[in-house]
Design an enzyme around this catalytic site. Structure first.
Site, mmCIF file in Angstrom:
data_model
loop_
_atom_site.group_PDB
_atom_site.id
_atom_site.type_symbol
_atom_site.label_atom_id
_atom_site.label_comp_id
_atom_site.label_asym_id
_atom_site.label_seq_id
_atom_site.Cartn_x
_atom_site.Cartn_y
_atom_site.Cartn_z
ATOM 1 N N ASN A 14 0.912 -1.292 0.177
ATOM 2 C CA ASN A 14 0.086 0.106 0.018
ATOM 3 C C ASN A 14 0.994 1.316 -0.166
ATOM 4 O O ASN A 14 1.507 1.601 1.112
ATOM 5 C CB ASN A 14 -0.946 -0.190 1.215
ATOM 6 N N LYS A 58 0.161 3.994 -0.292
ATOM 7 C CA LYS A 58 -0.447 5.549 0.322
ATOM 8 C C LYS A 58 -0.390 6.561 -0.584
ATOM 9 O O LYS A 58 -0.191 6.493 -1.756
ATOM 10 C CB LYS A 58 -0.132 5.489 1.881
ATOM 11 N N HIS A 102 -9.591 1.361 5.141
ATOM 12 C CA HIS A 102 -8.256 1.454 5.850
ATOM 13 C C HIS A 102 -8.379 2.358 6.899
ATOM 14 O O HIS A 102 -9.208 3.421 6.621
ATOM 15 C CB HIS A 102 -7.015 1.946 4.901
ATOM 16 N N GLU A 119 -6.601 4.927 7.691
ATOM 17 C CA GLU A 119 -6.228 6.257 7.461
ATOM 18 C C GLU A 119 -7.528 6.787 6.650
ATOM 19 O O GLU A 119 -7.717 8.008 6.616
ATOM 20 C CB GLU A 119 -5.327 6.170 6.725
ATOM 21 N N GLU A 121 -5.283 -4.713 10.603
ATOM 22 C CA GLU A 121 -4.066 -3.644 10.706
ATOM 23 C C GLU A 121 -4.380 -2.950 11.917
ATOM 24 O O GLU A 121 -5.141 -2.006 12.251
ATOM 25 C CB GLU A 121 -4.098 -2.691 9.638
ATOM 26 N N GLY A 162 2.933 2.167 10.682
ATOM 27 C CA GLY A 162 3.975 3.132 10.601
ATOM 28 C C GLY A 162 4.676 3.524 11.947
ATOM 29 O O GLY A 162 5.328 4.709 12.142
ATOM 30 N N SER A 173 3.926 -2.230 10.333
ATOM 31 C CA SER A 173 5.105 -2.300 10.447
ATOM 32 C C SER A 173 5.908 -3.607 10.131
ATOM 33 O O SER A 173 6.562 -3.973 10.901
ATOM 34 C CB SER A 173 5.374 -1.906 11.923
HETATM 35 P P1 13P Z 1 3.121 0.280 7.702
HETATM 36 O O1 13P Z 1 3.750 -1.035 7.036
HETATM 37 O O2 13P Z 1 3.861 1.702 7.305
HETATM 38 O O3 13P Z 1 3.265 0.166 9.155
HETATM 39 O O4 13P Z 1 1.848 0.533 7.102
HETATM 40 C C1 13P Z 1 0.778 -0.588 7.265
HETATM 41 C C2 13P Z 1 -0.329 0.055 6.675
HETATM 42 O O5 13P Z 1 -1.043 0.736 7.016
HETATM 43 C C3 13P Z 1 -0.666 -0.826 5.092
HETATM 44 O O6 13P Z 1 -2.016 -0.649 4.695
#
Ligand code: 13P
Length: 257
Positions: free
Chosen positions: A10, A12, A93, A95, A168, A174, A214
């Site tokens: 992803n 982002k 997600h 976010e 997640e 992150g 992560s």
């Molecule tokens: P990270 O791997 O940067 O922690 O992000 C995970 C994520 O949100 C994937 O959708």
């Protein structure tokens, strides 16, 4: 684990055309590891350019609108991302849920639109740190997932091919600190049980459940050894071919589940 491990990047809101070389490198590496299913969800602007060149990897979107079309300035429909070459879409997600106020009901409507457009769906779920500390993580995720999936009667027949769940935990995204394998095992077991309740004995056991938060080359093998982990949804570590394919390589080892 009967199905191929599924490793999805992803990206982002990262990536201009300068990142196409990274996508090419990921595609080349993925060709050498056909036992792993590798995919990237880049920003909308890169879906078509990556799709045009990719020989092995699938390309997906990170969201879509719930309507087929219309007066929705700045939005994009499931049919549009499919037209650009996407074969799947990430929905729900955290976010999007947190940053754009997306409710379970909205995510459910988006999933309906995505299935109707022929896309596969990666349905995300996950709890906050506060919810985990309160001991309610499993109950919360079960409720969130059940409310975000369309009702069974509205799901495509080949649901195990079309749906994938990504757990997640928000506190692991992150942060550099993934959930413990114990926490992952408990949650994936609960998600599997819910999928069997919702989809029945034929389809429930077949839907892949990814872990995200992560994931790195260094911790991937331990995470993939957890029962009911069918792959990973990777953020930061999917932005370079080296680290992303390091994770995919860890998935070429036999899974335990
Ligand atoms: P990270 O791997 O940067 O922690 O992000 C995970 C994520 O949100 C994937 O959708």
């Amino acid at each position: 684990m009967t199905r191929r491990p599924y490793i999805v990047g992803n990206w982002k809101m990262h990536g201009t055309r300068a990142m196409l070389s990274e996508a090419r490198a990921i595609d080349r590496a993925a060709q050498r590891h056909p036992k792993v299913e590798v995919a990237i969800a880049p920003p909308y602007t890169l879906i078509h350019p990556i799709h045009r060149e990719a020989e092995q990897i699938a390309v997906g979107a990170q969201d879509c609108h719930e309507a087929e079309g219309g007066a929705h300035t700045g939005d994009i429909s499931a049919a549009m991302v499919a037209d650009a070459g996407a074969t799947f879409v990430i929905l729900g997600h955290s976010e999007r849920r947190q940053g754009h106020g997306e409710s379970d009901a909205l995510v459910r409507a988006k999933a309906g639109a995505a299935f109707a457009a022929g896309l596969r769906v990666i349905m995300c779920c996950g709890e906050t740190a506060a919810t985990r500390e309160s001991g309610e993580a499993v109950a919360f995720v079960r409720g969130q997932l059940a409310a975000s999936l369309p009702p069974v009667g509205e799901l495509p027949a080949e649901i195990a091919e079309r749906l994938c769940v990504a757990y997640e935990p928000i506190w692991a995204i992150g942060t550099g600190t993934a959930a413990t394998t114990g926490d992952i095992a408990e949650m994936h077991r609960a998600i599997r049980a819910l999928l069997v309740e919702l989809l029945g004995e034929e389809h429930g056991p077949e839907v892949r459940i990814l872990y995200g938060g992560s994931v790195k080359p260094e911790n991937a093998a331990a995470i993939f050894a957890v029962p009911e982990v069918g792959g990973a949804l990777v953020g930061g570590a999917s932005l370079t071919a080296d680290s992303f394919m390091g994770i995919a390589l860890a998935a070429t080892e036999p899974f335990v589940s």
